[in-house]
Scaffold this active site. Structure first.
Site, mmCIF file in Angstrom:
data_model
loop_
_atom_site.group_PDB
_atom_site.id
_atom_site.type_symbol
_atom_site.label_atom_id
_atom_site.label_comp_id
_atom_site.label_asym_id
_atom_site.label_seq_id
_atom_site.Cartn_x
_atom_site.Cartn_y
_atom_site.Cartn_z
ATOM 1 N N ARG A 44 -40.703 -0.210 1.053
ATOM 2 C CA ARG A 44 -39.589 -0.583 0.167
ATOM 3 C C ARG A 44 -40.340 -1.381 -1.040
ATOM 4 O O ARG A 44 -39.661 -1.373 -2.051
ATOM 5 C CB ARG A 44 -38.867 -1.631 0.891
ATOM 6 N N TYR A 101 -21.118 6.427 -19.852
ATOM 7 C CA TYR A 101 -20.727 7.172 -18.438
ATOM 8 C C TYR A 101 -19.929 6.365 -17.879
ATOM 9 O O TYR A 101 -19.837 5.313 -17.308
ATOM 10 C CB TYR A 101 -22.111 7.328 -17.995
ATOM 11 N N ASP A 154 -29.057 3.711 -22.613
ATOM 12 C CA ASP A 154 -28.949 4.683 -21.560
ATOM 13 C C ASP A 154 -29.578 5.850 -22.196
ATOM 14 O O ASP A 154 -28.956 6.376 -23.119
ATOM 15 C CB ASP A 154 -27.663 4.630 -20.870
HETATM 16 C C1 LIG Z 1 -25.655 10.597 -14.310
HETATM 17 C C2 LIG Z 1 -25.575 9.441 -15.327
HETATM 18 C C3 LIG Z 1 -25.688 7.866 -14.945
HETATM 19 C C4 LIG Z 1 -25.709 7.791 -13.462
HETATM 20 O O1 LIG Z 1 -27.051 8.187 -12.816
HETATM 21 P P1 LIG Z 1 -26.897 8.675 -11.240
HETATM 22 O O2 LIG Z 1 -28.372 8.994 -10.925
HETATM 23 O O3 LIG Z 1 -25.712 9.601 -10.950
HETATM 24 O O4 LIG Z 1 -26.859 7.506 -10.530
HETATM 25 C C5 LIG Z 1 -25.994 7.195 -15.767
HETATM 26 N N1 LIG Z 1 -25.735 7.465 -17.118
HETATM 27 C C6 LIG Z 1 -25.578 8.616 -17.650
HETATM 28 C C7 LIG Z 1 -25.770 8.971 -19.263
HETATM 29 C C8 LIG Z 1 -25.591 9.730 -16.652
HETATM 30 O O5 LIG Z 1 -25.484 11.104 -17.058
#
Ligand SMILES: *Cc1c(COP(=O)(O)O)cnc(C)c1O
Length: 386
Positions: free
Chosen positions: A49, A102, A179
Site C-alpha cells: 500500500r 465530469y 483535469d
Molecule cells: C472518467 C473520467 C474521470 C473519472 O475517472 P475514473 O477512472 O472513471 O474514476 C474523471 N474525469 C474525466 C474527464 C473522466 O473522463
C-alpha cells in the site's frame, strides 16, 4: 536538454531490471517485501500500500510526461481526485468548478465531500467575470481554495483558457486544478500554463487500451506532494501492481496514438458537418468551434473526442447510439477501439436534472485507431436509419 515527449514516454521510469537485464521492468505482483533485519529494507520497499516498484515506474513516467516533479497513481481517476481534495483542503473550504465537469467529479464534490464540509459552486469557466465573482464570493463557511476545470470538457467539448484561470487563482490565493484526461499530456501540459495540479483518469488515453483503471495526480510543489503522498499511503486507494504495469505499457505509445486519434477525429468531425441529420458538431478542431483558436494555442492537436447533436432530438440520438457496429456502445473513452456513448443516460446520468445535465439529443464519440473509412462507413449506415 529535456528529452522529447516520446523518448520520455518510453524511457522515464523504465530502466531495464538491474538483476536480470530484463528490458521491460518486471511486474512486481506482491503485497509485501522481505526485510534483512527488523526495519532493514531493501531499496526502501516495505509494504504494497505504501510503495511498489511497478507503481513507482508509472509515477515517474507520469511526472516526466506532465513536466511535474511528483507523480501519484491511484486506483481510479475519482480516487485520485478524492485524495487530492482531502490532502489539500480542510472542512470549510470552497471549490469553484466548471459547470460541465465530469459527472462523477461533480458527484464526488457535491455529494461526498460536501458532507465533509467542502462547499462548491459550478460556473461557466469561459466567463471570466462569473469565475471571478464565484471565487470572490467563496462558500458559506470559508474562502475559495481551489478552482477545478476540465478542458476540453466532457462531453460539451468546451475549451477554457488555462493561463487566464491560473492568473485568477493566483490573485485569489487559490489552487488551479486541471483535469487533463481528454487532452492527455501529449496534447496539453497545464503545469506549463500555470496550473498548480494536474489530474487524470488514466483509465482513458494514458492507459489507452480499455484494460486497466487508474487515476493520477501530478504537481511540482514539494509541500503539497508530501500531503498527497501521506493521504495516498494512509487511505490506500492506490493502483494495484498489474493495473500500474498495464498503464506504463500503454503510456509508451501515447504520442503515436494521440496523433492518430486526432487525425481520425478531425476527418469524422468534418464528415459529420456534411450530414443533414446533424444539428451541431462539437469538436475543437473545427474552425467554427468557439474554442478553436484557444485550443490551437494551448493544445498540440485537437484530440479524439467528438460530441454530436441531432436535429431529430432524443429519438435520433438514441437510434444512432444503438445502431453502430464498429463503434461499441459503452461508457469510458480514450481506448484504441471506438466507443459510442449516450451521456444523458450513461456517463452523465448522475447529473440528470442538475445544472450539469447533458442535452438529450447528444451522443459522444471516442474515436479510436481503426481505419477511418470503416468508422465513417459505420456512422453513415447508422445515420441513414434516421
Ligand atoms: C472518467 C473520467 C474521470 C473519472 O475517472 P475514473 O477512472 O472513471 O474514476 C474523471 N474525469 C474525466 C474527464 C473522466 O473522463
Amino acid at each position: 536538454m529535456t528529452q522529447g515527449f516520446n523518448t520520455r514516454a518510453i524511457h522515464a521510469g523504465q530502466e531495464p531490471d538491474p538483476t536480470t537485464g530484463s528490458v521491460v521492468p518486471p511486474l512486481y505482483q506482491t503485497s509485501t517485501f522481505a526485510q534483512d533485519g527488523i526495519g532493514v529494507l531493501r531499496n526502501g520497499y516495505e509494504y504494497g500500500r505504501g510503495t511498489n516498484p511497478t507503481r513507482d515506474s508509472l509515477q515517474t513516467q507520469l511526472a516526466a510526461l506532465e513536466g511535474g516533479d511528483f507523480g501519484f497513481s491511484f486506483a481510479s481517476g475519482l480516487a485520485a481526485e478524492d485524495a487530492l481534495i482531502r490532502a489539500l483542503l480542510v472542512p470549510g473550504d470552497h471549490i469553484v468548478m466548471g459547470n460541465d465537469v465530469y459527472g462523477g467529479t461533480y458527484r464526488l464534490i457535491n455529494r461526498v465531500l460536501s458532507v465533509w464540509g467542502i462547499s462548491n459552486a459550478a460556473v461557466d469557466m469561459a466567463d471570466d467575470g462569473a469565475v471571478r465573482a464565484a471565487v470572490a464570493a467563496g462558500g458559506a463557511g470559508g474562502a475559495t481554495r481551489m478552482i477545478w476545470v476540465e478542458t476540453p470538457s466532457n462531453p460539451m467539448m468546451k475549451i477554457t483558457d488555462i493561463a487566464a484561470l491560473a492568473q485568477i487563482a493566483r490573485e485569489a490565493g487559490a489552487l488551479l486544478v486541471v483535469d487533463n484526461t481528454f487532452a492527455s499530456p501529449y496534447l496539453q501540459n497545464p503545469l506549463a500554463l500555470g496550473a498548480d495540479v494536474v489530474v487524470h483518469s488514466t483509465t482513458k488515453y494514458i492507459g489507452g487500451h480499455s484494460d486497466a483503471s487508474g487515476g493520477a495526480i501530478v504537481l511540482s510543489d514539494a509541500a503539497m506532494a508530501e500531503k498527497i503522498g501521506f493521504v495516498q499511503f494512509a487511505v490506500g486507494a492506490v493502483s494495484a501492481p498489474m493495473e500500474a504495469w498495464l498503464t506504463t505499457r500503454g503510456l509508451k505509445t501515447l504520442g503515436v496514438r494521440m496523433d492518430r486519434h486526432s487525425s481520425n477525429a478531425q476527418e469524422i468531425a468534418e464528415w459529420l458537418l456534411t450530414r443533414p441529420e446533424v444539428e451541431r458538431v462539437l469538436y475543437p478542431g473545427l474552425p467554427d468551434h468557439p474554442g478553436h483558436e484557444l485550443a490551437a494555442r494551448q493544445m498540440k492537436r485537437f484530440g479524439g473526442m467528438i460530441s454530436v447533436q441531432f436535429k431529430g432530438g432524443e429519438a435520433a440520438a438514441r437510434k444512432v447510439a444503438e445502431s453502430t457496429h464498429v463503434f461499441t456502445l459503452a461508457e469510458s473513452l480514450g481506448g484504441i477501439e471506438s466507443l459510442m456513448n449516450y451521456p444523458s443516460e450513461m456517463t452523465h446520468a448522475s447529473v440528470k436534472g442538475t445544472e450539469l445535465a447533458v442535452p438529450v439529443n447528444l451522443v459522444r464519440l471516442s474515436v479510436g485507431l481503426e481505419d477511418v473509412a470503416d468508422l465513417i462507413a459505420d456512422l453513415d449506415q447508422a445515420l441513414n436509419r434516421l
